[in-house]
Design an enzyme around this catalytic site. Structure first.
Site, PDB file in Angstrom:
ATOM      1  N   HIS A 110       0.830  -1.215   0.000  1.00  0.00           N
ATOM      2  CA  HIS A 110       0.000   0.000   0.000  1.00  0.00           C
ATOM      3  C   HIS A 110       0.865   1.266   0.000  1.00  0.00           C
ATOM      4  CE1 HIS A 110      -3.793  -2.203   0.666  1.00  0.00           C
ATOM      5  NE2 HIS A 110      -3.068  -2.982   1.437  1.00  0.00           N
ATOM      6  N   ASN A 183     -10.122  -3.178   1.963  1.00  0.00           N
ATOM      7  CA  ASN A 183      -9.804  -3.119   0.538  1.00  0.00           C
ATOM      8  C   ASN A 183     -11.078  -2.893  -0.264  1.00  0.00           C
ATOM      9  OD1 ASN A 183      -7.023  -3.645   0.869  1.00  0.00           O
ATOM     10  ND2 ASN A 183      -7.341  -5.856   0.817  1.00  0.00           N
TER      11      ASN A 183
END
Length: 623
Positions: A110, A183
């Site tokens: 990320h 997510n």
């Protein structure tokens, strides 16, 4: 005829009956200034950070970090105008040394992201199912910071690559920070956190040549993933259109794991968190996504920034899937398995509140880069389940923030500070400690400081759910996790024909970068999901089908879930979209202006495309 003037940029009708323009999309909604002002709704978190903001003001004089005024910031101290630079130049040394240490370790996963401030507001009190206060008062707007991200690429990679997207939300509640670290897909590749390092090592660039960047289509990833049948379901999701969203505002978000909600009476229920986008779920085509990687690698973060700056605030609804404790085992899958979702047709998603992002950060590094999300950040009324992937993340996220942000005091960084009292404990010292603790004692219990700080009462403090545990220590997995293909089949059969076509094309493209043996393993894996899917991919990648199935629990009969198809999640709206207008000399300026006004009135934006920058002659055709 009256002559008009158009400048390349967004067309704005002026009082002089001429046209002028600026260089970006324009909206009819008010701008939100990048700093605190009356145009932005100021929440507790935004206001609390004001003392940390440094703004340039008229009369500011350049200084060193020690406050010494600098009269020459263009020349280092030398032995003569053509001589060597002197070591005694402490101004040069300070500036260069600080520059050399400006970068911190990027996130292992990320790393590429964008963030924004906003608020969450519950529609009605949920006190009957949770004692979490931010879910009880419909009048209260809880401050939030949200960070969107890609998973695999480095911080400098592109936005529109095929990947899972992070959707992490930090709620600054009166009882502390609560983080949903999710997510844009409701499941994950693996069932146990012990496999996470292997998964990420495999999808990152191959270590011998650091290739490819932000791409899963390579030998290492598919060598690993085709030997993990539990990943079949997630592999379908990431290769579907969900892997290339059109914008952050067009993504669903999911907490992935099963959590617990606990009310004042101590009653526990299982819950899954969902974010439902106000604008519907939309994706890019693979061709457009690939072009944007080269033409505008910042496509998603630019879209988020400009939408907020123009007043077109992105919005989602928080949805809950509630499972009563006594229904934990009533499904033909395990609700603690992170590779499984609960179909919305079995347990409807109840929409309980809204999330609005209405303020851009002032500084990317200080806020978006330094924000620290931890799945361990929970508040009274919310608790963990025994999901083995969640259990590993509880440890891992705290550990990685300590490394990335330079020590155990990262919660003192302004973006991470709760809005309620915190640091009321006996934890001391460490790198980057800002708090000056006054007093003699730094331990509990003490009598020299009246026992302060004291423990909260059981009613006021956090109380974990008293789950009864009677089991042997084992290094094993529950047999209820063994069915790896039923929900992959469910996903495939729930897609429209064009979504299935896109999924086949994606697998084909991924295999273009893999050796034949790995292509064969993928085709074999897909055969356990759908024969037509496997045949189509096999034909495209030039391999024969191996009919031998994986040795896992046999799949169960499935009923298609309409909620899984984007065909049923999209919305036909012009809100936040940018409409390009092609112009050249001689264009009908009046028509352009009328069209532009109509688009803005409907909530869209307009951008002018022309052969060159600058002035273009237009004509006004009178009625």
């Amino acid at each position: 005829m009256e002559r008009w003037t158009i400048y390349l940029g967004a067309v704005i009708l002026c009082a002089s009956a001429g046209l002028t323009a600026s260089d970006g999309p324009q909206s009819g909604q008010p701008n939100c200034a990048p700093t605190v002002d009356s145009a932005c709704e100021i929440n507790e978190k935004v206001a609390s950070m004001e003392s940390f903001r440094a703004r340039t003001e008229d009369g500011d004089i350049l200084t060193t970090n020690q406050g010494l005024k600098i009269s020459d910031d263009s020349n280092s101290l030398k032995a003569g105008v053509r001589g060597s630079t002197l070591l005694e130049d402490f101004i040069l040394r300070e500036k260069i040394t600080h520059f050399d240490h400006e970068r911190i370790p990027e996130r292992v996963v990320h790393a590429r992201g964008a963030g924004a401030y906003g608020f969450f507001q519950v529609y009605n009190s949920l006190a009957n199912i949770t004692k979490a206060k931010f879910l009880q008062d419909p009048k209260k707007k809880t401050p939030v910071f949200v960070r969107f991200s890609t998973v695999g690429g480095f911080r400098g990679s592109a936005d529109t690559v095929r990947d899972v997207r992070g959707f992490a939300t930090k709620f600054y509640t009166e009882d502390g920070n609560f983080d949903i670290v999710g997510n844009n897909m409701p499941i994950f590749f693996i069932q146990d956190a012990i496999k996470f390092p292997d998964l990420i090592h495999s999808v990152k660039p191959e270590p011998h040549n650091e290739i490819p960047q932000a791409q899963s289509g390579h030998d290492n990833f598919y060598d690993f993933i085709t030997q993990q049948p539990e990943a079949a379901h997630m592999l379908m999701w990431v290769n579907s259109d969900r892997g290339i969203p059109r914008s952050y505002a067009n993504m669903e978000g999911f907490g992935i794991h099963t959590f617990r909600l606990i009310n004042e009476q101590g009653v526990s229920r299982f819950v899954k968190f969902h974010w439902k986008p106000y604008l519907g779920v939309h994706s890019l085509t693979a061709d457009d996504a690939g072009k944007l990687v080269g033409k505008d690698p910042d496509f998603h973060r630019r879209q988020l920034w400009e939408s907020i700056a123009s007043g077109a605030f992105p919005e989602w609804e928080l949805g809950l899937q509630i499972v009563e404790a006594e229904d934990e085992f009533k499904f033909d899958f395990d609700i603690l398995d992170p590779t499984k979702l609960i179909p919305e047709e079995l347990v409807p998603v109840i929409r309980v509140g809204r999330l609005v992002l209405n303020r851009n950060p002032d500084n990317y590094f200080a806020e978006t880069e330094q924000v620290a999300f931890c799945i361990a950040n929970i508040v009274p009324g919310i608790d963990f389940s025994d999901d083995p992937l969640m259990q590993g993340r509880i440890f891992s996220y705290l550990d990685t923030q300590i490394t990335r942000l330079g020590g155990p005091n990262f919660q003192e960084i302004p973006i991470n500070r709760p809005v309620c009292p915190f640091l009321k404990n006996n934890q001391r010292d460490g790198l980057h400690r800002d708090t000056i603790n006054v007093g003699q004692t730094n331990y509990h219990k003490n009598t020299l400081n009246a026992g302060l700080p004291k423990e909260a009462t059981p009613a006021a403090g956090f109380q974990g759910f008293p789950e009864r545990i009677a089991a042997n220590k084992v290094r094993a997995r529950s047999p209820s996790f063994d069915d790896h293909f039923s929900q992959a089949i469910l996903f495939w059969t729930s897609l429209s024909s064009w979504e299935q076509d896109h999924l086949v094309d994606s697998f084909t493209g991924e295999m273009a970068h893999c050796q034949p043996a790995i292509r064969e393993r993928l085709v074999r894996l897909l055969l356990n999901i759908n024969e037509s899917l496997s045949n189509r991919v096999a034909l495209n990648v030039g391999v024969k089908i191996d009919p031998m199935p994986y040795h896992t629990a046999p799949p169960k009969p499935v009923t298609p879930s309409p909620a899984l198809s984007q065909r049923n999640q999209s919305k036909d709206t012009i809100l936040t979209r940018v409409v390009a207008v092609l112009v050249a000399d001689g264009v009908n300026g009046q028509a352009v202006a009328q069209f532009k006004n109509a688009i803005i009135a409907a909530g869209g934006n307009v951008s002018i495309i022309a052969p060159r920058f600058g002035r273009h002659e237009a004509i006004k055709i009178s009625s």
